[in-house]
Design a protein around this motif. Structure first.
Motif, PDB file in Angstrom:
ATOM      1  N   THR A  62       0.831  -1.203   0.000  1.00  0.00           N
ATOM      2  CA  THR A  62       0.000   0.000   0.000  1.00  0.00           C
ATOM      3  C   THR A  62       0.868   1.255   0.000  1.00  0.00           C
ATOM      4  O   THR A  62       0.572   2.223  -0.701  1.00  0.00           O
ATOM      5  CB  THR A  62      -0.937  -0.003   1.219  1.00  0.00           C
ATOM      6  N   LEU A  63       1.944   1.245   0.789  1.00  0.00           N
ATOM      7  CA  LEU A  63       2.864   2.382   0.791  1.00  0.00           C
ATOM      8  C   LEU A  63       3.518   2.567  -0.578  1.00  0.00           C
ATOM      9  O   LEU A  63       3.670   3.695  -1.053  1.00  0.00           O
ATOM     10  CB  LEU A  63       3.942   2.198   1.852  1.00  0.00           C
ATOM     11  N   ALA A  64       3.895   1.475  -1.220  1.00  0.00           N
ATOM     12  CA  ALA A  64       4.518   1.569  -2.540  1.00  0.00           C
ATOM     13  C   ALA A  64       3.527   2.113  -3.556  1.00  0.00           C
ATOM     14  O   ALA A  64       3.871   2.973  -4.379  1.00  0.00           O
ATOM     15  CB  ALA A  64       5.022   0.203  -2.977  1.00  0.00           C
ATOM     16  N   PHE A  65       2.279   1.654  -3.492  1.00  0.00           N
ATOM     17  CA  PHE A  65       1.253   2.137  -4.413  1.00  0.00           C
ATOM     18  C   PHE A  65       0.976   3.623  -4.173  1.00  0.00           C
ATOM     19  O   PHE A  65       0.871   4.404  -5.118  1.00  0.00           O
ATOM     20  CB  PHE A  65      -0.027   1.322  -4.245  1.00  0.00           C
ATOM     21  N   ALA A  66       0.891   4.010  -2.915  1.00  0.00           N
ATOM     22  CA  ALA A  66       0.645   5.422  -2.591  1.00  0.00           C
ATOM     23  C   ALA A  66       1.816   6.280  -3.066  1.00  0.00           C
ATOM     24  O   ALA A  66       1.600   7.398  -3.560  1.00  0.00           O
ATOM     25  CB  ALA A  66       0.443   5.584  -1.096  1.00  0.00           C
ATOM     26  N   GLY A  67       3.027   5.784  -2.960  1.00  0.00           N
ATOM     27  CA  GLY A  67       4.180   6.526  -3.444  1.00  0.00           C
ATOM     28  C   GLY A  67       4.133   6.748  -4.946  1.00  0.00           C
ATOM     29  O   GLY A  67       4.438   7.836  -5.440  1.00  0.00           O
ATOM     30  N   VAL A  68       3.725   5.738  -5.684  1.00  0.00           N
ATOM     31  CA  VAL A  68       3.608   5.885  -7.133  1.00  0.00           C
ATOM     32  C   VAL A  68       2.524   6.892  -7.489  1.00  0.00           C
ATOM     33  O   VAL A  68       2.709   7.760  -8.359  1.00  0.00           O
ATOM     34  CB  VAL A  68       3.316   4.517  -7.791  1.00  0.00           C
ATOM     35  N   VAL A  69       1.403   6.823  -6.801  1.00  0.00           N
ATOM     36  CA  VAL A  69       0.309   7.756  -7.083  1.00  0.00           C
ATOM     37  C   VAL A  69       0.715   9.186  -6.743  1.00  0.00           C
ATOM     38  O   VAL A  69       0.439  10.123  -7.505  1.00  0.00           O
ATOM     39  CB  VAL A  69      -0.968   7.328  -6.304  1.00  0.00           C
ATOM     40  N   ILE A  70       1.394   9.373  -5.614  1.00  0.00           N
ATOM     41  CA  ILE A  70       1.816  10.715  -5.211  1.00  0.00           C
ATOM     42  C   ILE A  70       2.831  11.289  -6.195  1.00  0.00           C
ATOM     43  O   ILE A  70       2.793  12.485  -6.500  1.00  0.00           O
ATOM     44  CB  ILE A  70       2.381  10.680  -3.773  1.00  0.00           C
ATOM     45  N   LEU A  71       3.708  10.466  -6.726  1.00  0.00           N
ATOM     46  CA  LEU A  71       4.697  10.946  -7.682  1.00  0.00           C
ATOM     47  C   LEU A  71       4.056  11.545  -8.937  1.00  0.00           C
ATOM     48  O   LEU A  71       4.586  12.474  -9.523  1.00  0.00           O
ATOM     49  CB  LEU A  71       5.635   9.813  -8.090  1.00  0.00           C
ATOM     50  N   PHE A  72       2.935  10.999  -9.335  1.00  0.00           N
ATOM     51  CA  PHE A  72       2.341  11.429 -10.589  1.00  0.00           C
ATOM     52  C   PHE A  72       1.128  12.342 -10.424  1.00  0.00           C
ATOM     53  O   PHE A  72       0.431  12.623 -11.380  1.00  0.00           O
ATOM     54  CB  PHE A  72       1.982  10.221 -11.444  1.00  0.00           C
TER      55      PHE A  72
END
Length: 65
Positions: free
Chosen positions: A54-64
Motif C-alpha cells: 500500500t505504501l509503494a502504491f501510494a508513493g507511485v500515485v503521489i509521484l504522478f
C-alpha cells in the motif's frame, strides 16, 4: 506466454495512457501476487506485506499527481 502478454500489454498501455496511470496499474500487480501467494502457499504474516504494498502504491500515485 504470460510474460509475453504482460510485455505487450505494458507497451500498449505506455503508448495509449499517461505514464502515471500505467505506473499505478503496474504497481497493483503486487496486491495480486500477495493474494495468490496467500491462497496457494498459505503464507502467514500478510498484514506487513499488504502495508508495504500500500505504501509503494501510494508513493507511485503521489509521484504522478
Amino acid at each position: 506466454l504470460m510474460a509475453a502478454i504482460s510485455f505487450v500489454s505494458i507497451n500498449f498501455g505506455y503508448k495509449l495512457l499517461p505514464v502515471g496511470i500505467v505506473s499505478a496499474l503496474i504497481s497493483l500487480k503486487t496486491f495480486f501476487s500477495l493474494w495468490i501467494s496467500h491462497k496457494k502457499y498459505q503464507e502467514k504474516e500478510l498484514l506487513p506485506k499488504i502495508f508495504a504494498a500500500t505504501l509503494a502504491f501510494a508513493g507511485v500515485v503521489i509521484l504522478f499527481l
